[in-house]
Design a protein around this motif. Structure first.
Motif, PDB file in Angstrom:
ATOM      1  N   GLU A 183       0.828  -1.208   0.000  1.00 59.15           N
ATOM      2  CA  GLU A 183       0.000   0.000   0.000  1.00 59.15           C
ATOM      3  C   GLU A 183       0.859   1.255   0.000  1.00 59.15           C
ATOM      4  N   ALA A 184       1.961   1.237   0.748  1.00 62.89           N
ATOM      5  CA  ALA A 184       2.855   2.399   0.779  1.00 62.89           C
ATOM      6  C   ALA A 184       3.457   2.643  -0.597  1.00 62.89           C
ATOM      7  N   GLN A 185       3.865   1.558  -1.276  1.00 63.79           N
ATOM      8  CA  GLN A 185       4.410   1.689  -2.622  1.00 63.79           C
ATOM      9  C   GLN A 185       3.359   2.234  -3.583  1.00 63.79           C
ATOM     10  N   ALA A 186       2.140   1.739  -3.450  1.00 63.99           N
ATOM     11  CA  ALA A 186       1.068   2.188  -4.338  1.00 63.99           C
ATOM     12  C   ALA A 186       0.769   3.672  -4.127  1.00 63.99           C
ATOM     13  N   ARG A 187       0.735   4.124  -2.869  1.00 63.44           N
ATOM     14  CA  ARG A 187       0.487   5.545  -2.589  1.00 63.44           C
ATOM     15  C   ARG A 187       1.569   6.420  -3.194  1.00 63.44           C
ATOM     16  N   TYR A 188       2.813   5.972  -3.047  1.00 65.68           N
ATOM     17  CA  TYR A 188       3.923   6.734  -3.597  1.00 65.68           C
ATOM     18  C   TYR A 188       3.809   6.855  -5.113  1.00 65.68           C
ATOM     19  N   LEU A 189       3.552   5.753  -5.795  1.00 69.29           N
ATOM     20  CA  LEU A 189       3.463   5.784  -7.251  1.00 69.29           C
ATOM     21  C   LEU A 189       2.289   6.631  -7.720  1.00 69.29           C
ATOM     22  N   ARG A 190       1.181   6.583  -7.008  1.00 68.62           N
ATOM     23  CA  ARG A 190       0.037   7.420  -7.395  1.00 68.62           C
ATOM     24  C   ARG A 190       0.369   8.901  -7.254  1.00 68.62           C
ATOM     25  N   SER A 191       1.073   9.229  -6.171  1.00 69.18           N
ATOM     26  CA  SER A 191       1.428  10.634  -5.975  1.00 69.18           C
ATOM     27  C   SER A 191       2.403  11.115  -7.048  1.00 69.18           C
ATOM     28  N   VAL A 192       3.331  10.255  -7.446  1.00 66.62           N
ATOM     29  CA  VAL A 192       4.270  10.601  -8.510  1.00 66.62           C
ATOM     30  C   VAL A 192       3.540  10.770  -9.835  1.00 66.62           C
ATOM     31  N   ALA A 193       2.613   9.850 -10.109  1.00 70.39           N
ATOM     32  CA  ALA A 193       1.892   9.875 -11.386  1.00 70.39           C
ATOM     33  C   ALA A 193       1.000  11.104 -11.511  1.00 70.39           C
ATOM     34  N   GLU A 194       0.480  11.590 -10.402  1.00 72.24           N
ATOM     35  CA  GLU A 194      -0.411  12.763 -10.435  1.00 72.24           C
ATOM     36  C   GLU A 194       0.319  14.020 -10.884  1.00 72.24           C
ATOM     37  N   GLY A 195       1.640  14.033 -10.832  1.00 68.88           N
ATOM     38  CA  GLY A 195       2.396  15.209 -11.244  1.00 68.88           C
ATOM     39  C   GLY A 195       2.388  15.443 -12.742  1.00 68.88           C
ATOM     40  N   GLY A 196       1.987  14.467 -13.529  1.00 69.55           N
ATOM     41  CA  GLY A 196       1.884  14.620 -14.968  1.00 69.55           C
ATOM     42  C   GLY A 196       3.136  14.270 -15.750  1.00 69.55           C
ATOM     43  N   ASP A 197       4.228  13.942 -15.070  1.00 69.10           N
ATOM     44  CA  ASP A 197       5.471  13.624 -15.773  1.00 69.10           C
ATOM     45  C   ASP A 197       5.507  12.187 -16.298  1.00 69.10           C
ATOM     46  N   TYR A 198       4.612  11.357 -15.803  1.00 69.85           N
ATOM     47  CA  TYR A 198       4.612   9.942 -16.170  1.00 69.85           C
ATOM     48  C   TYR A 198       3.210   9.517 -16.604  1.00 69.85           C
ATOM     49  N   PRO A 199       2.741   9.990 -17.755  1.00 73.94           N
ATOM     50  CA  PRO A 199       1.357   9.721 -18.165  1.00 73.94           C
ATOM     51  C   PRO A 199       1.071   8.241 -18.396  1.00 73.94           C
ATOM     52  N   ARG A 200       2.024   7.499 -18.891  1.00 74.13           N
ATOM     53  CA  ARG A 200       1.789   6.069 -19.119  1.00 74.13           C
ATOM     54  C   ARG A 200       1.667   5.315 -17.809  1.00 74.13           C
ATOM     55  N   LEU A 201       2.486   5.697 -16.829  1.00 69.39           N
ATOM     56  CA  LEU A 201       2.368   5.102 -15.500  1.00 69.39           C
ATOM     57  C   LEU A 201       1.021   5.455 -14.888  1.00 69.39           C
ATOM     58  N   ALA A 202       0.586   6.700 -15.068  1.00 71.66           N
ATOM     59  CA  ALA A 202      -0.712   7.123 -14.536  1.00 71.66           C
ATOM     60  C   ALA A 202      -1.836   6.294 -15.132  1.00 71.66           C
ATOM     61  N   ALA A 203      -1.756   6.031 -16.445  1.00 71.26           N
ATOM     62  CA  ALA A 203      -2.784   5.221 -17.101  1.00 71.26           C
ATOM     63  C   ALA A 203      -2.786   3.794 -16.563  1.00 71.26           C
ATOM     64  N   ALA A 204      -1.592   3.267 -16.324  1.00 70.03           N
ATOM     65  CA  ALA A 204      -1.506   1.908 -15.797  1.00 70.03           C
ATOM     66  C   ALA A 204      -2.085   1.823 -14.386  1.00 70.03           C
ATOM     67  N   LEU A 205      -1.801   2.837 -13.579  1.00 70.47           N
ATOM     68  CA  LEU A 205      -2.317   2.831 -12.208  1.00 70.47           C
ATOM     69  C   LEU A 205      -3.817   3.047 -12.158  1.00 70.47           C
ATOM     70  N   ALA A 206      -4.358   3.687 -13.202  1.00 73.24           N
ATOM     71  CA  ALA A 206      -5.799   3.933 -13.254  1.00 73.24           C
ATOM     72  C   ALA A 206      -6.583   2.711 -13.723  1.00 73.24           C
ATOM     73  N   SER A 207      -5.883   1.702 -14.207  1.00 70.26           N
ATOM     74  CA  SER A 207      -6.556   0.490 -14.676  1.00 70.26           C
ATOM     75  C   SER A 207      -7.208  -0.225 -13.497  1.00 70.26           C
ATOM     76  N   PRO A 208      -8.260  -1.021 -13.772  1.00 68.83           N
ATOM     77  CA  PRO A 208      -8.910  -1.779 -12.690  1.00 68.83           C
ATOM     78  C   PRO A 208      -7.906  -2.646 -11.944  1.00 68.83           C
ATOM     79  N   VAL A 209      -8.073  -2.717 -10.651  1.00 72.17           N
ATOM     80  CA  VAL A 209      -7.151  -3.479  -9.814  1.00 72.17           C
ATOM     81  C   VAL A 209      -7.551  -4.946  -9.819  1.00 72.17           C
ATOM     82  N   ASP A 210      -6.619  -5.812 -10.242  1.00 70.93           N
ATOM     83  CA  ASP A 210      -6.869  -7.250 -10.201  1.00 70.93           C
ATOM     84  C   ASP A 210      -6.581  -7.786  -8.803  1.00 70.93           C
TER      85      ASP A 210
END
Length: 233
Positions: A183-210
């Motif tokens: 969960e800590a890793q996921a929060r960190y990556l979401r916060s990084v992705a929200e900055g707009g510098d990593y749009p592909r990562l943001a799209a991947a994180l927005a995908s449905p969670v398996d």
């Protein structure tokens, strides 16, 4: 190491009184010791103590620790429970082998690391290999590609289990809850992705969670591995 000498000759002293021990029993004790205390704990002296033998007498059954490691690896290869014949569904059969390898490596946490030092294939490993080669016959791969597929599948499972075990040790060492690190890793990556510098990562994180359980993650990666290994089929 001479594979023929290791696997084709009896693992017992050739002269003198009937042996007090067997190579199989010595190997089983070495496996039990590695399971309990790690591979570093497996010394000739420690194994001799477990079987009730003198250290020097152990060398008449197993000439060195490298040979003992080969015996241990093949011994746990006997944990596989294989049907007499493949089912005909090679993907399902290959998936079963991968899941069984994972279960064996988790029961014997020293095994993933030990495989990288393996020098030869013993009878139990050869039995698994022969079965996998039969499984892959309908896949349209040539004989060499089938051999490579078995090697790559085993390497994938060993790498994945090594990662799983390392994460579990980290959680145990830090006293964290099993899901807290994820969960800590996921929060960190979401916060990084929200900055707009990593749009592909943001799209991947927005995908449905398996399903993120360890078994489900392994099964998904295993399926992708099988698809990639047999892409020409």
């Amino acid at each position: 190491m001479d594979p023929e000498r290791l696997w084709s000759r009896p693992g017992r002293p050739r002269r003198g009184r009937p042996p007090a021990h067997s190579r199989e029993a010595i190997t089983a004790e070495a496996v039990a010791l590695a399971d309990a205390e790690g591979l570093a704990a497996v010394t000739m002296r420690a194994v001799a103590a477990r079987v009730g033998a003198g250290t020097m007498s152990l060398y008449s059954y197993v000439p060195n620790k490298e040979t003992l490691l080969e015996l241990m690896i093949d011994h746990v290869g006997g944990d596989h429970s294989l049907p007499a014949e493949p089912s005909g569904d090679w993907r399902a059969d290959l998936r079963r082998i991968g899941r069984e390898q994972r279960a064996i490596m988790r029961r014997h946490p020293w095994l993933p690391g030990a495989l990288s030092a393996r020098q030869t294939l013993g009878p139990n490993t050869l039995g698994v290999l022969e079965y996998v080669l039969a499984v892959l016959e309908p896949a349209g791969l040539d004989a060499r590609a089938r051999l490579e597929t078995f090697s790559l599948l085993t390497g994938f499972v060993a790498s994945h289990v090594s990662y799983e075990l390392a994460q579990e040790r980290l959680i145990e060492a830090t006293g964290g809850a099993p899901g807290a690190l994820f969960e800590a890793q996921a929060r960190y990556l979401r916060s990084v992705a929200e900055g707009g510098d990593y749009p592909r990562l943001a799209a991947a994180l927005a995908s449905p969670v398996d399903d993120s359980s360890p078994q489900a993650v392994f099964d998904r990666l295993l399926d992708r591995m099988i698809d990639g290994l047999t892409a020409t089929a």
